[in-house]
Design a protein around this motif. Structure first.
Motif, PDB file in Angstrom:
ATOM      1  N   ARG A   1       1.250   3.957  -2.637  1.00 22.22           N
ATOM      2  CA  ARG A   1       0.824   5.601  -2.793  1.00 22.22           C
ATOM      3  C   ARG A   1       2.056   6.266  -2.810  1.00 22.22           C
ATOM      4  O   ARG A   1       1.848   7.440  -3.382  1.00 22.22           O
ATOM      5  CB  ARG A   1       0.893   5.242  -0.866  1.00 22.22           C
ATOM      6  CG  ARG A   1       0.373   7.312  -0.280  1.00 22.22           C
ATOM      7  CD  ARG A   1       0.207   6.889   1.070  1.00 22.22           C
ATOM      8  NE  ARG A   1       1.966   7.031   1.633  1.00 22.22           N
ATOM      9  CZ  ARG A   1       3.099   7.618   1.202  1.00 22.22           C
ATOM     10  NH1 ARG A   1       3.064   8.985   0.680  1.00 22.22           N
ATOM     11  NH2 ARG A   1       4.377   7.443   1.702  1.00 22.22           N
ATOM     12  N   ALA A   2       2.827   5.936  -2.772  1.00 15.89           N
ATOM     13  CA  ALA A   2       4.413   6.946  -3.782  1.00 15.89           C
ATOM     14  C   ALA A   2       4.424   7.162  -4.689  1.00 15.89           C
ATOM     15  O   ALA A   2       4.848   7.564  -5.630  1.00 15.89           O
ATOM     16  CB  ALA A   2       5.240   5.833  -3.044  1.00 15.89           C
ATOM     17  N   ARG A   3       3.374   5.688  -5.940  1.00 16.75           N
ATOM     18  CA  ARG A   3       3.260   5.996  -7.178  1.00 16.75           C
ATOM     19  C   ARG A   3       2.661   6.454  -7.526  1.00 16.75           C
ATOM     20  O   ARG A   3       2.335   7.315  -8.668  1.00 16.75           O
ATOM     21  CB  ARG A   3       3.436   4.478  -7.732  1.00 16.75           C
ATOM     22  CG  ARG A   3       4.100   3.137  -8.109  1.00 16.75           C
ATOM     23  CD  ARG A   3       3.974   2.365  -8.826  1.00 16.75           C
ATOM     24  NE  ARG A   3       2.376   1.978  -8.554  1.00 16.75           N
ATOM     25  CZ  ARG A   3       2.242   0.848  -7.954  1.00 16.75           C
ATOM     26  NH1 ARG A   3       2.961   0.517  -6.668  1.00 16.75           N
ATOM     27  NH2 ARG A   3       0.982   0.443  -7.732  1.00 16.75           N
ATOM     28  N   LEU A   4       1.494   7.179  -6.686  1.00 19.93           N
ATOM     29  CA  LEU A   4       0.217   7.826  -6.623  1.00 19.93           C
ATOM     30  C   LEU A   4       0.463   8.554  -6.595  1.00 19.93           C
ATOM     31  O   LEU A   4       0.691  10.383  -7.678  1.00 19.93           O
ATOM     32  CB  LEU A   4      -0.765   7.712  -5.719  1.00 19.93           C
ATOM     33  CG  LEU A   4      -1.715   8.623  -6.037  1.00 19.93           C
ATOM     34  CD1 LEU A   4      -2.700   8.447  -7.113  1.00 19.93           C
ATOM     35  CD2 LEU A   4      -3.035   8.511  -4.717  1.00 19.93           C
ATOM     36  N   GLU A   5       1.617   9.620  -5.343  1.00 21.04           N
ATOM     37  CA  GLU A   5       2.466  10.986  -5.274  1.00 21.04           C
ATOM     38  C   GLU A   5       2.816  11.516  -6.474  1.00 21.04           C
ATOM     39  O   GLU A   5       3.581  12.592  -6.801  1.00 21.04           O
ATOM     40  CB  GLU A   5       2.581  10.947  -4.031  1.00 21.04           C
ATOM     41  CG  GLU A   5       2.283  10.888  -2.909  1.00 21.04           C
ATOM     42  CD  GLU A   5       2.453  10.633  -1.619  1.00 21.04           C
ATOM     43  OE1 GLU A   5       4.192  10.924  -1.547  1.00 21.04           O
ATOM     44  OE2 GLU A   5       2.319  11.046  -1.041  1.00 21.04           O
TER      45      GLU A   5
ATOM     46  N   VAL B   1      -4.067   3.409  -9.857  1.00 18.35           N
ATOM     47  CA  VAL B   1      -3.307   3.393  -8.435  1.00 18.35           C
ATOM     48  C   VAL B   1      -4.213   3.363  -7.353  1.00 18.35           C
ATOM     49  O   VAL B   1      -3.995   2.813  -6.150  1.00 18.35           O
ATOM     50  CB  VAL B   1      -2.019   4.191  -8.421  1.00 18.35           C
ATOM     51  CG1 VAL B   1      -1.490   4.733  -6.831  1.00 18.35           C
ATOM     52  CG2 VAL B   1      -1.240   3.784  -8.827  1.00 18.35           C
ATOM     53  N   LEU B   2      -5.054   4.513  -7.741  1.00 24.10           N
ATOM     54  CA  LEU B   2      -6.522   4.299  -7.109  1.00 24.10           C
ATOM     55  C   LEU B   2      -7.414   3.186  -6.669  1.00 24.10           C
ATOM     56  O   LEU B   2      -7.598   2.671  -5.401  1.00 24.10           O
ATOM     57  CB  LEU B   2      -7.140   5.945  -6.759  1.00 24.10           C
ATOM     58  CG  LEU B   2      -6.636   7.648  -6.351  1.00 24.10           C
ATOM     59  CD1 LEU B   2      -7.581   8.379  -6.990  1.00 24.10           C
ATOM     60  CD2 LEU B   2      -6.232   7.361  -4.938  1.00 24.10           C
TER      61      LEU B   2
ATOM     62  N   LEU C   1       0.969  -1.455   0.377  1.00 19.30           N
ATOM     63  CA  LEU C   1      -0.058   0.727  -0.011  1.00 19.30           C
ATOM     64  C   LEU C   1       0.671   1.000  -0.283  1.00 19.30           C
ATOM     65  O   LEU C   1       1.103   2.474  -1.043  1.00 19.30           O
ATOM     66  CB  LEU C   1      -1.059   0.059   1.163  1.00 19.30           C
ATOM     67  CG  LEU C   1      -2.503   1.382   1.585  1.00 19.30           C
ATOM     68  CD1 LEU C   1      -3.681   0.563   1.692  1.00 19.30           C
ATOM     69  CD2 LEU C   1      -1.286   1.948   2.158  1.00 19.30           C
ATOM     70  N   GLU C   2       2.045   1.134   0.822  1.00 20.23           N
ATOM     71  CA  GLU C   2       3.142   2.445   1.134  1.00 20.23           C
ATOM     72  C   GLU C   2       3.557   2.618  -0.260  1.00 20.23           C
ATOM     73  O   GLU C   2       3.458   3.551  -1.224  1.00 20.23           O
ATOM     74  CB  GLU C   2       3.329   2.033   1.783  1.00 20.23           C
ATOM     75  CG  GLU C   2       2.969   1.856   3.305  1.00 20.23           C
ATOM     76  CD  GLU C   2       2.597   3.565   3.643  1.00 20.23           C
ATOM     77  OE1 GLU C   2       2.788   4.929   3.289  1.00 20.23           O
ATOM     78  OE2 GLU C   2       1.512   4.053   4.457  1.00 20.23           O
TER      79      GLU C   2
ATOM     80  N   LEU D   1      -5.300   1.086  -4.018  1.00 19.08           N
ATOM     81  CA  LEU D   1      -4.782   1.282  -2.810  1.00 19.08           C
ATOM     82  C   LEU D   1      -6.341   1.568  -2.186  1.00 19.08           C
ATOM     83  O   LEU D   1      -6.248   0.273  -1.162  1.00 19.08           O
ATOM     84  CB  LEU D   1      -4.819   2.887  -3.282  1.00 19.08           C
ATOM     85  CG  LEU D   1      -3.525   3.355  -3.008  1.00 19.08           C
ATOM     86  CD1 LEU D   1      -3.437   4.848  -2.927  1.00 19.08           C
ATOM     87  CD2 LEU D   1      -2.349   3.110  -2.070  1.00 19.08           C
TER      88      LEU D   1
END
Length: 65
Positions: A21-25, A36-37, A17-18, A40
């Motif tokens: 989240r980094a890929r999303l950012e 990515v969402l 998950l982390e 997640l």
């Protein structure tokens, strides 16, 4: 599966998950962000399931003791 195994699996899922989240950012691509969402959301559901499984296993162990 016992509580310890469920917690270990939840921890592995949390690491995934982390990373997601980094890929999303890091993305500016709206289509990739949507993918990515969705990932997640699925990971969050899996983590919740593992935590519930661990809770039930712990409660069962306590009842047996």
């Amino acid at each position: 599966m016992n509580a310890e195994e469920s917690l270990s699996k939840a921890e592995a899922l949390l690491a995934r998950l982390e990373a997601a989240r980094a890929r999303l950012e890091a993305t500016d691509d709206p289509d990739q962000a949507i993918e990515v969402l969705q990932e997640l959301a699925e990971l969050a559901r899996e983590i919740e399931s593992e935590l519930q499984r661990a809770r039930r296993a712990t409660e069962a162990d306590a009842a047996d003791a």
